[in-house]
Every structure is written in C-alpha cells, then in structure tokens.
Design a protein around this motif. Structure first.
Motif, PDB file in Angstrom:
ATOM      1  N   VAL A 311       0.854  -1.180   0.000  1.00  0.00           N
ATOM      2  CA  VAL A 311       0.000   0.000   0.000  1.00  0.00           C
ATOM      3  C   VAL A 311       0.893   1.234   0.000  1.00  0.00           C
ATOM      4  O   VAL A 311       1.821   1.347   0.790  1.00  0.00           O
ATOM      5  N   THR A 312       0.644   2.145  -0.938  1.00  0.00           N
ATOM      6  CA  THR A 312       1.401   3.398  -0.978  1.00  0.00           C
ATOM      7  C   THR A 312       0.785   4.376   0.007  1.00  0.00           C
ATOM      8  O   THR A 312      -0.436   4.562   0.045  1.00  0.00           O
ATOM      9  N   VAL A 313       1.636   5.018   0.813  1.00  0.00           N
ATOM     10  CA  VAL A 313       1.129   5.912   1.852  1.00  0.00           C
ATOM     11  C   VAL A 313       2.263   6.797   2.355  1.00  0.00           C
ATOM     12  O   VAL A 313       3.437   6.396   2.322  1.00  0.00           O
ATOM     13  N   ASP A 314       1.939   7.989   2.805  1.00  0.00           N
ATOM     14  CA  ASP A 314       2.935   8.891   3.390  1.00  0.00           C
ATOM     15  C   ASP A 314       3.490   8.304   4.685  1.00  0.00           C
ATOM     16  O   ASP A 314       2.797   7.583   5.411  1.00  0.00           O
ATOM     17  N   ASP A 315       4.742   8.647   4.974  1.00  0.00           N
ATOM     18  CA  ASP A 315       5.400   8.214   6.209  1.00  0.00           C
ATOM     19  C   ASP A 315       5.365   6.696   6.348  1.00  0.00           C
ATOM     20  O   ASP A 315       5.142   6.151   7.430  1.00  0.00           O
ATOM     21  N   ALA A 316       5.590   6.013   5.228  1.00  0.00           N
ATOM     22  CA  ALA A 316       5.514   4.548   5.216  1.00  0.00           C
ATOM     23  C   ALA A 316       6.552   3.913   6.144  1.00  0.00           C
ATOM     24  O   ALA A 316       6.287   2.848   6.727  1.00  0.00           O
ATOM     25  N   GLU A 317       7.707   4.550   6.289  1.00  0.00           N
ATOM     26  CA  GLU A 317       8.741   3.973   7.146  1.00  0.00           C
ATOM     27  C   GLU A 317       8.268   3.872   8.590  1.00  0.00           C
ATOM     28  O   GLU A 317       8.488   2.868   9.266  1.00  0.00           O
ATOM     29  N   THR A 318       7.590   4.918   9.068  1.00  0.00           N
ATOM     30  CA  THR A 318       7.078   4.875  10.441  1.00  0.00           C
ATOM     31  C   THR A 318       5.992   3.811  10.583  1.00  0.00           C
ATOM     32  O   THR A 318       5.993   3.018  11.538  1.00  0.00           O
ATOM     33  N   GLY A 319       5.057   3.795   9.643  1.00  0.00           N
ATOM     34  CA  GLY A 319       3.997   2.804   9.701  1.00  0.00           C
ATOM     35  C   GLY A 319       4.525   1.393   9.655  1.00  0.00           C
ATOM     36  O   GLY A 319       4.070   0.502  10.396  1.00  0.00           O
ATOM     37  N   ALA A 320       5.514   1.151   8.777  1.00  0.00           N
ATOM     38  CA  ALA A 320       6.097  -0.188   8.667  1.00  0.00           C
ATOM     39  C   ALA A 320       6.856  -0.556   9.935  1.00  0.00           C
ATOM     40  O   ALA A 320       6.820  -1.711  10.385  1.00  0.00           O
ATOM     41  N   ALA A 321       7.573   0.413  10.527  1.00  0.00           N
ATOM     42  CA  ALA A 321       8.327   0.146  11.754  1.00  0.00           C
ATOM     43  C   ALA A 321       7.386  -0.210  12.904  1.00  0.00           C
ATOM     44  O   ALA A 321       7.654  -1.130  13.692  1.00  0.00           O
ATOM     45  N   VAL A 322       6.267   0.514  13.022  1.00  0.00           N
ATOM     46  CA  VAL A 322       5.288   0.213  14.066  1.00  0.00           C
ATOM     47  C   VAL A 322       4.692  -1.172  13.847  1.00  0.00           C
ATOM     48  O   VAL A 322       4.542  -1.971  14.786  1.00  0.00           O
ATOM     49  N   LEU A 323       4.343  -1.485  12.595  1.00  0.00           N
ATOM     50  CA  LEU A 323       3.772  -2.797  12.291  1.00  0.00           C
ATOM     51  C   LEU A 323       4.776  -3.908  12.589  1.00  0.00           C
ATOM     52  O   LEU A 323       4.418  -4.953  13.145  1.00  0.00           O
ATOM     53  N   GLN A 324       6.031  -3.669  12.242  1.00  0.00           N
ATOM     54  CA  GLN A 324       7.067  -4.668  12.512  1.00  0.00           C
ATOM     55  C   GLN A 324       7.216  -4.907  14.016  1.00  0.00           C
ATOM     56  O   GLN A 324       7.360  -6.056  14.466  1.00  0.00           O
ATOM     57  N   ALA A 325       7.152  -3.834  14.819  1.00  0.00           N
ATOM     58  CA  ALA A 325       7.255  -3.976  16.266  1.00  0.00           C
ATOM     59  C   ALA A 325       6.072  -4.745  16.830  1.00  0.00           C
ATOM     60  O   ALA A 325       6.228  -5.584  17.731  1.00  0.00           O
ATOM     61  N   LEU A 326       4.879  -4.492  16.301  1.00  0.00           N
ATOM     62  CA  LEU A 326       3.697  -5.212  16.764  1.00  0.00           C
ATOM     63  C   LEU A 326       3.763  -6.691  16.402  1.00  0.00           C
ATOM     64  O   LEU A 326       3.375  -7.558  17.192  1.00  0.00           O
ATOM     65  N   VAL A 327       4.285  -6.983  15.216  1.00  0.00           N
ATOM     66  CA  VAL A 327       4.456  -8.390  14.811  1.00  0.00           C
ATOM     67  C   VAL A 327       5.441  -9.093  15.718  1.00  0.00           C
ATOM     68  O   VAL A 327       5.219 -10.238  16.164  1.00  0.00           O
ATOM     69  N   ALA A 328       6.565  -8.415  16.023  1.00  0.00           N
ATOM     70  CA  ALA A 328       7.582  -9.011  16.891  1.00  0.00           C
ATOM     71  C   ALA A 328       7.031  -9.259  18.287  1.00  0.00           C
ATOM     72  O   ALA A 328       7.305 -10.307  18.913  1.00  0.00           O
ATOM     73  N   ARG A 329       6.264  -8.305  18.825  1.00  0.00           N
ATOM     74  CA  ARG A 329       5.683  -8.471  20.149  1.00  0.00           C
ATOM     75  C   ARG A 329       4.686  -9.619  20.181  1.00  0.00           C
ATOM     76  O   ARG A 329       4.646 -10.415  21.118  1.00  0.00           O
ATOM     77  N   ALA A 330       3.869  -9.728  19.113  1.00  0.00           N
ATOM     78  CA  ALA A 330       2.894 -10.813  19.069  1.00  0.00           C
ATOM     79  C   ALA A 330       3.595 -12.168  18.992  1.00  0.00           C
ATOM     80  O   ALA A 330       3.118 -13.166  19.568  1.00  0.00           O
TER      81      ALA A 330
END
Length: 333
Positions: A311-330
């Motif tokens: 998905v193309t979106v502004d500030d993708a690096e932040t969104g991806a980093a947050v998603l990656q952290a949530l995946v790691a925590r889960a």
C-alpha cells in the motif's frame, strides 16, 4: 536510473504521439477533401444487416476522428510520459504506447473509409455495407498495436531496495495506533479517467452498432467500472494490535492482514505503472496485490503464505516500523 531522453522515451513518443498525430491528420485531410461531395445528412451508423440505419451532420466523422482517434491517445500518452521521463520502466508503458497507436489506427481507418465510400451519393441511405471497413479497421489496429509494441525497447521494471526500518520498542501492555490516509495521484486519476473514456467510447460504439441486449450488457459493465474507479480513489490505512487495515473511504473494499499472518514488513519505493501496471487496486505478476495510488513510499507486507501486499502511503517507514514492532511483540507472546 535510465537517462531522461532514453530510447524508451523517444520510441514511446513516436508510437503514442507522433504516429497517431500523423494518422489523424491524413484522415482529416482525406475526409475534408470529400465533404463537398457527401450527402447531408451522412450515414453514421450501420445495422447488423449491413445497411445504414443512423444519420448525422457531415462534421460528425471529423469530430470523431479528432476527439477519439487523437484525443484519447494523447491523453493516455500525457498521463504516463512523465513516469518514463523520470526513469520508471515496465511492460505497461510499452503496452499503453501500443494501445494508443492501435486505437488511433482503428478510428482513422474505420471512420475515413465509411466517410469516403459515401462520396458522390445523393442519399446516404444508399451507402454500402460497413462490414468490410470494420473488419479491415480492426485488423489494421491489431497490426499497428503489434508494430507499436515491437518498436519500443523491452525495459522491465526493476524493484527498488527495501528501506531499513528503525526499531520500535513496545512494552507488553503498551497500546499503539498508526493512522494515515492516501488519495490517488493526479496522474493516476488521468489514466483512470482515460480508461473510463475508452469504455464510454466503446459503449457509444455499441449503441450505434449493436442490438439492445448487447447495449444493456455494455452499459452495465460501464456502470460497474465507474463504481470500481470511484471506490479505489482514496483509502484509510491503520496499523494497530489487530494488524494492517486498508479501507476505502466508501467502506468497501477493505483489506485486513492480522499480525499472526505477517511474516515480514518493509518500506519500499513503489512505481504504480512500472510495477503494478497502473493505479488503484492492482495485482502484479510476482509483485502480489496492492493498493497503489501514487508513486513513492509504501508499506510492503509478506504473508506467511508467501503472498505480498503493498500500500502506498505517506510516512511509510514509520507505519512499517510500528507494524514490525507489533508483529515481533505478538510473536513473543
């Protein structure tokens, strides 16, 4: 990046702009030359039996040739030429150039032939069948499309290197939500608009040449395409403890990827035309499914099944980093 004035750019301009202009000018010159000898009104529609059953002013073929035979190819070319100039590549650019030439050829041959064959007639009702001109026009258009494809170089799309993400540390009970919205780029809207114009042109052609059941079916397809384009112009993107959600502003369609289904998250530069063949809800061979509304940064997710979503979106690096952290925590439980 490929140099701005590369062979791909020059050949695309030749195929999608120069040749359609030349074809259209020749067609208009030929049509204008016989205007004094044409009946008024002129035959503009032929039935399945072969004879004319629709008539209009003598200027109708001229407008059709200019507006459809040249206007649509130029709009199509203008909407994607900037992408080629900035270095985007892919088979879609080559295909659209071929389509522009084929469409221009179809109109030039069909409209000019059906106009010239009425020269000298006292009554347009005596015009001969348009079956042969239609067959020849479609064959010529197919040949022009193949020629347009062959004239352009084969320069495949080359994906960019994924961006390294900053690590985000989340406490076990910490709640985090990342929200963003994205709207389709102007270039994407132009391409989709041109596509809709082509569909509408097909609908008009169907109305003029086909029986009522076929017209109704084509009208339904046109309405469906208009609705599909409308629903694919703006989306809300949300990253939270449930995963990644991408939802149209109309509420449908909605794509949701749960955390437990995500294998890898990255941020990458996305080229809608080069990588996915266009804007909107797209599927690309080898590139997975995507909501691609503009060129630039995007979140890319690989599912555990191996399927990829972008998905193309502004500030993708932040969104991806947050998603990656949530995946790691889960994953840690």
């Amino acid at each position: 990046m490929t140099p701005p004035r590369s062979t791909a750019v020059r050949r695309f301009v030749l195929v999608a702009i120069t040749l359609p202009i030349a074809l259209t000018l020749l067609s208009l010159i030929a049509q204008i030359a016989v205007v004094p000898t044409l009946p008024d009104p002129i035959a503009t529609h032929w039935g399945l039996g072969g004879g004319p059953n629709g008539f209009g002013p003598v200027w109708v073929p001229l407008v059709l040739t200019g507006a459809v035979g040249l206007g649509l190819p130029l709009l199509l070319a203008a909407s994607v030429l900037n992408g080629l100039r900035r270095g985007d590549r892919g088979a879609t650019y080559r295909f659209l150039g071929a389509v522009a030439l084929g469409e221009s050829t179809l109109i030039a041959v069909l409209v000019t032939w059906t106009t010239l064959m009425q020269a000298g007639l006292a009554d347009a009702a005596d015009a001969p069948s348009a079956t042969l001109p239609a067959i020849v026009a479609f064959v010529a258009a197919a040949g022009a499309g193949v020629l347009g494809w062959r004239l352009q170089p084969d320069e495949p799309y080359r994906p960019s290197t994924p961006v390294d993400l900053d690590r985000v540390a989340l406490e076990p009970t910490e709640r985090v939500v990342w929200l963003q919205s994205v709207r389709i780029a102007v270039s994407g809207m132009i391409v989709l608009g041109v596509s809709l114009l082509l569909i509408v042109a097909c609908l008009v052609f169907t109305i003029l040449t086909a029986p009522l059941p076929v017209v109704l079916m084509m009208a339904a397809v046109t309405l469906l395409m208009v609705a599909a384009v409308a629903m694919a112009t703006a989306f809300h993107v949300r990253v939270d403890a449930s995963g990644l959600s991408v939802t149209s502003v109309f509420g449908f369609p909605r794509i949701h990827i749960p955390l437990q289904d995500i294998d890898q998250v990255s941020a990458a530069h996305v080229s809608p035309m080069g990588e996915f063949g266009g804007w909107g809800l797209r599927w690309a061979l080898g590139g997975g499914f995507g909501v691609v509304l503009r060129t630039g940064e995007g979140i890319r997710v690989r599912r555990r099944s191996g399927k990829v979503f972008t998905v193309t979106v502004d500030d993708a690096e932040t969104g991806a980093a947050v998603l990656q952290a949530l995946v790691a925590r889960a994953a840690r439980g």
